[in-house]
Design an enzyme around this catalytic site. Structure first.
Site, PDB file in Angstrom:
ATOM      1  N   LYS B  84      31.442  -5.326   1.766  1.00 48.73           N
ATOM      2  CA  LYS B  84      30.324  -6.006   1.609  1.00 48.73           C
ATOM      3  C   LYS B  84      30.201  -7.045   0.447  1.00 48.73           C
ATOM      4  CE  LYS B  84      25.292  -5.690   2.307  1.00 48.73           C
ATOM      5  NZ  LYS B  84      23.960  -4.908   2.284  1.00 48.73           N
ATOM      6  N   SER B 159      20.977  -5.877   6.264  1.00 40.97           N
ATOM      7  CA  SER B 159      21.848  -6.987   5.791  1.00 40.97           C
ATOM      8  C   SER B 159      23.193  -6.937   5.874  1.00 40.97           C
ATOM      9  CB  SER B 159      21.345  -7.214   4.388  1.00 40.97           C
ATOM     10  OG  SER B 159      21.844  -6.002   3.566  1.00 40.97           O
ATOM     11  N   SER B 183      19.884  -1.199   5.624  1.00 36.93           N
ATOM     12  CA  SER B 183      21.106  -2.239   5.717  1.00 36.93           C
ATOM     13  C   SER B 183      22.661  -1.759   6.150  1.00 36.93           C
ATOM     14  CB  SER B 183      21.333  -2.920   4.378  1.00 36.93           C
ATOM     15  OG  SER B 183      20.032  -3.977   4.328  1.00 36.93           O
TER      16      SER B 183
END
Ligand SMILES: [Zn+2]
Lengths: 498, 505
Positions: B84, B159, B183
């Site tokens: 990420k 996210s 997330s």
């Protein structure tokens, strides 16, 4: 337009000053408050930085345990209570020399609080209440380039050095100081000076005002005689010598008195102290709307010093300054008056250090209160900013003791030291100051003196040995002072058979 | 060997150990897959082809040398992973999905990356995310939306939508996410994959670009429970660089994932997380999964957590408050975007112009919200009150864990929604995280495991498991039991039901 300032005496007949002092102390820990970077003063810009103290995205702080220890020691030495549990807080505001745009500080949970200390001014002891002492990190340092003043206004660009960012700071805040009006400024100075001595004795800071490791902000307000309503206060920033503390407080009293007595209003603001002109000028206006949006620092866990640890640290504290002073005076055999001169002259610590190097108390006092204090006064500097320290004083005194110098020559060596001419040995060499210890040169001079003063010799020979003093004077003059008078006396006596 | 991308991480590790495939081959296969499908999926913001292949080569060399010396390589050595874009990797662009960090190459590795590298895990590149992890769909990314591989017209969750989409598109067998309010788990649920939020403090935040410091937790994403556990073990554990890191041994997650035995395990179904507002297909799959666990010997009871209903408002005060302070450092002075520096503007103006241009709407919304919530005069009513709710929620959990070992709920009220569907309705968007937020506020462990497809839209549903602090192993126990029972029904993990993506070159 009315006068900018009132005479201090006029000001004090109308108003009572109310003081508050905030002192920032840079700790002398090896590493910074929240990272492992070194803290040495004077390194090339931005060489003592890492992701943490540069506030890079993702970096996290870790508390320096040694800094917590120093904070607790300071709190204890100021007779504070030590928090059983406290947190860091973020103080949010924008400034380019603050890498994260918040300062990790403490807010409503300081590590130390509710303390007191004492200062002595003109033989009177004044008690000063301590509100709190809390831990925080220093900011970076901005240099504004291209303007006339060195301030941000008018500068073309600014350079930021983050070496200082993250250096551990302790902020010590007094409660309101109310002392006899005429003493206010002197008490402020004495307080900062006392703090310096205390912190030095604790060994937690270099306490160099000239290098910024001890910085004082002075809050001053006035209230009309007899009134209980506090006036609007100003905060004069970064007053960087003991003498300036006194001068800045005095200046603010006289300035605010002038404003108030002409019907004006004192603005709540930050003011800048100007060492050269001895005045303060308006800085940033402060208002109650200043909002730092403090909240507990989520990146750190609470600090909870165990009571055992606190007591261990308490046991390591040096003796209280007031007790120590009494003990030193006894040890040294100084009179009250002499001791007061030492304290008022800020010479206590230098004298202690000089004596530790083997110098007698009397000799140490002689140099520090004589040559060096005079020079400090003349140049408007603090005694410890002169560039002559206990080591140099001890070295010079040693040369006196072994007969290389006499007091008169020693004073010239100090002159040289203060002028930065090198080490004592270099100065003696350059200025040709050493006493003549060569007997033949002295004997020649004695012969010349005897030849030139037959009447004096006559007197001595007729049973008045005291008259020989005139011959010694003549020899010393001949040697341009660079002779050991005792030696001259001895040789002369031999020569004259007395 | 294109089928290498269909293998699990554990299988790939086995292939390398037995010498049937090299890390370079495996890495190249995944890079090829990325080249083939990421145009449609847009899971990656940056693919580090050279770096990944160099890392793979190094692992292969090490393996060759180890054969002679007898040295053991880490279990996941040579397996590729998607990272990420919120975690720093030295020298590799890191944006946190924001324009304001465009072009920034961090000079240091986050602790997670350090541990990945130490374990020989090959980092393929950085995955897309909502800007500064603020969002539940990746639609708030400054670099475009990621598409859900199950239905490209839908969002993959957020996210960490990029990380979950990458593994469900077979672009990587493993990914790292970060979970502040869901997330990792919500994208896991939306993409039919496993997403685990470890105990707060169980994985290090050092090098994680902070959204909300007291909530952020890095964790593993994978297609199987065992893979997630292997990755969890590789990244977890005490880190002296993170003061909030827990100095305790890592829970035995791999062992739990290998022996998914729930017999006698006490499971509490959270009464407040279900009913009105929950999609029928989501509820149906969730209750079937609960029944399945009952059949496997778990003792299931209903548990009430009365303060969970205040979790969402409390979260949306605490998160913006911390974020408003965390994001203050983005001022154009030291790194990243700088707008308006033409020699006439003041530093303050340059900061303003940069933040105006560099921050997206959602980021600005939350900075304003948080700045307001922390303001003097409002602090007690907002931030202070939210902290009290946080304490009450933690008490709800503590009380529940007196009765049961783990709590369960659907991971999300609905399945993946269409791109653009909720972008203009922040409240509807925020409600996505209703089930996942309480665990962040309390700091305990939680995970989402695939439990089937909703009848009405054929999209994956996530089964949410919550466990006490540092009992992350219990998550894997439940996940593994469910996974093997469901695999018997389906003839494989849920991902095998995913539609094939069109391959372009
Ligand atoms: Zn540093």
């Amino acid at each position: 337009m009315t006068a900018d300032v009132l005479e201090i005496n006029d000001a004090l007949t109308q108003y009572d000053p109310v003081l508050g002092l905030e002192v920032h102390v840079e700790l002398n820990t090896k590493s910074k408050m929240f990272c492992g970077c070194p803290t040495e003063f004077g390194a090339p810009p931005n060489t003592q930085t890492c992701p943490v103290c540069l506030g890079l995205p993702g970096a996290l702080p870790v508390v320096n345990a040694k800094a917590v220890e120093s904070a607790i020691k300071i709190g204890l030495a100021l007779n504070c209570e030590i928090a059983e549990w406290c947190r860091f807080a973020r103080k949010n505001y924008f400034y380019p020399d603050m890498p994260k745009n918040f300062q990790t500080s403490q807010y409503d949970e300081p590590i130390a609080f509710n303390g007191w200390t004492e200062v002595v001014v003109d033989g009177e002891t004044y008690r000063i209440e301590i509100e709190r002492a809390h831990m925080e990190e220093d900011t970076g340092k901005s240099t504004h380039v291209g303007g006339a003043t060195g301030r941000i206004h008018g500068a073309s660009h600014s350079l930021v050095d983050y070496n200082r960012a993250g250096i551990p700071l302790i902020e010590i805040v007094t409660k309101t100081i109310e002392v006899p009006p005429a003493k206010a400024a002197a008490v402020a100075r004495a307080y900062v000076s006392m703090l310096r001595d205390l912190l030095f004795a604790l060994g937690v800071s270099d306490v160099r005002m000239d290098q910024g490791s001890l910085r004082c902000d002075a809050n001053v307000s006035l209230k009309p005689h007899g009134s209980t309503v506090l006036g609007t206060r100003t905060e004069t920033k970064n007053v960087n010598s003991f003498r300036s503390v006194e001068r800045a407080v005095t200046y603010e009293i006289t300035r605010q008195a002038a404003v108030l007595s002409s019907g004006g209003k004192v603005l709540q603001e930050t003011r800048h102290w100007h060492e050269d002109t001895g005045i303060t000028t308006s800085g940033r206006e402060k208002s109650d709307a200043d909002d730092y949006r403090y909240f507990p620092e989520p990146d750190l866990v609470p600090v909870a010093p165990s009571r055992e640890w606190v007591e261990e640290l308490r046991a390591t504290l040096p003796e209280a300054p007031s007790l120590r002073r009494v003990r030193l005076q006894e040890d040294w055999g100084f009179t009250d008056l002499e001791m007061r001169d030492v304290i008022n002259g800020n010479a206590l610590e230098p004298i202690v250090a000089t004596i530790e190097l083997g110098v007698t108390p009397a000799a140490a006092k002689k140099w520090w209160l004589g040559e060096l204090a005079r020079s400090a006064n003349e140049s408007g500097q603090d005694l410890d900013a002169l560039g002559v320290g206990p080591a140099e004083v001890a070295e010079v005194q040693k040369l006196v003791d072994d007969g290389t110098l006499n007091d008169k020559l020693a004073r010239q060596v100090f002159e040289g030291l203060l002028a930065g001419e090198g080490t004592p040995a270099e100065i003696i060499e350059k200025r040709g100051l050493a006493l003549v210890s060569d007997d033949s040169a002295l004997l020649e001079a004695i012969d010349r003196a005897i030849a030139a003063n037959p009447d004096v010799v006559e007197k001595v020979n007729s049973g008045k040995p005291a008259a020989a003093g005139a011959l010694i004077g003549a020899v010393m003059k001949d040697m341009r002072g660079q002779a050991d008078a005792a030696k001259v006396r001895q040789l002369l006596n031999e020569k004259l058979g007395i | 060997m294109s089928d290498l991308t269909r293998k699990t991480a554990a299988e790939l590790a086995e292939l390398m150990t037995s010498g049937q495939a090299s890390s370079v081959e495996i890495t190249q296969a995944h890079l090829d897959r990325i080249a083939a499908v990421d145009g449609a999926v847009h899971a990656f913001l940056h693919v580090d082809t050279e770096g990944a292949l160099a890392q793979a080569k190094a692992v292969d060399d090490k393996r060759t040398a180890a054969k002679k010396s007898g040295e053991q390589l880490s279990p996941l050595a040579g397996v590729p992973l998607a990272l990420k874009d919120v975690l720093t990797q030295e020298g590799v662009p890191t944006t946190a999905g924001s324009k304001i960090l465009e072009g920034w190459k961090p000079p240091y590795d986050s602790t997670v990356v350090k541990r990945l590298k130490a374990a020989g895990i090959v980092i393929l590149g950085k995955t897309n995310m909502d800007e500064f992890a603020m969002g539940s769909s990746t639609e708030n990314s400054a670099y475009g939306t990621t598409h859900n591989p199950w239905d490209l017209a839908r969002i993959p969750g957020g996210s960490g939508g990029g990380s979950s989409a990458a593994i469900s598109a077979y672009e990587a067998p493993l990914a790292i996410g970060t979970d502040t309010g869901g997330s990792i788990r919500q994208p896991g649920a939306f993409t039919g994959t496993v997403g685990v939020k470890p105990t707060y403090g169980g994985t290090s935040r050092y090098g994680l670009i902070a959204l909300a410091s007291s909530l952020d937790t890095p964790g593993p994403c994978a297609r199987t429970t065992l893979d997630a556990a292997l990755l969890h073990e590789a990244i977890a554990g005490y880190d002296p660089m993170d003061s909030t890191s827990i100095n305790q041994p890592v829970p035995a997650v791999v062992e739990a994932a290998r022996n998914g035995d729930v017999a006698g395990l006490r499971i509490g179904v959270v009464k407040e997380l279900g009913g009105e507002g929950y999609q029928s297909g989501v509820e149906a799959r969730f209750h079937e999964a609960v029944e399945l666990l009952t059949k496997l010997g778990a003792e299931v009871v209903e548990v009430s957590c009365p303060h969970f209903e205040y979790a969402l408002p409390a979260y949306y005060l605490i998160l913006p408050s911390e974020a408003s302070s965390n994001l203050a450092k983005f001022d154009a002075m030291r790194y990243g975007l700088r707008v308006g520096d033409d020699g006439t503007n003041s530093a303050e103006t340059v900061t303003s112009l940069t933040r105006e241009a560099g921050f997206g709407a959602e980021v600005k919304r939350r900075i304003i919200l948080g700045t307001h919530a922390l303001s003097s005069g409002y602090y007690d009513a907002y931030y202070g009150q939210a902290q009290k709710v946080r304490t009450l929620i933690a008490r709800d959990f503590a009380k529940a864990y007196e009765q049961v070992d783990v709590l369960v709920s659907p991971a999300t009220p609905t399945t993946a929604f269409a791109i653009g569907d909720r972008i203009d309705d922040p409240i509807a968007m925020y409600k996505n995280d209703l089930c996942t937020i309480p665990s962040n506020l309390a700091g305990n462990a939680a995970a989402s495991f695939p439990c089937g497809l909703a009848d009405e839209d054929g999209l994956p549903v996530g089964f949410h498991v919550m466990a006490p602090v540092m009992r992350d192993d219990l998550l894997y126990k439940v996940g593994a039991a469910l996974e093997s029972a469901l695999a018997e029904q389906w003839g494989g993990v849920l991902m095998t039901k995913a539609p094939e993506l069109e391959v372009t070159r």
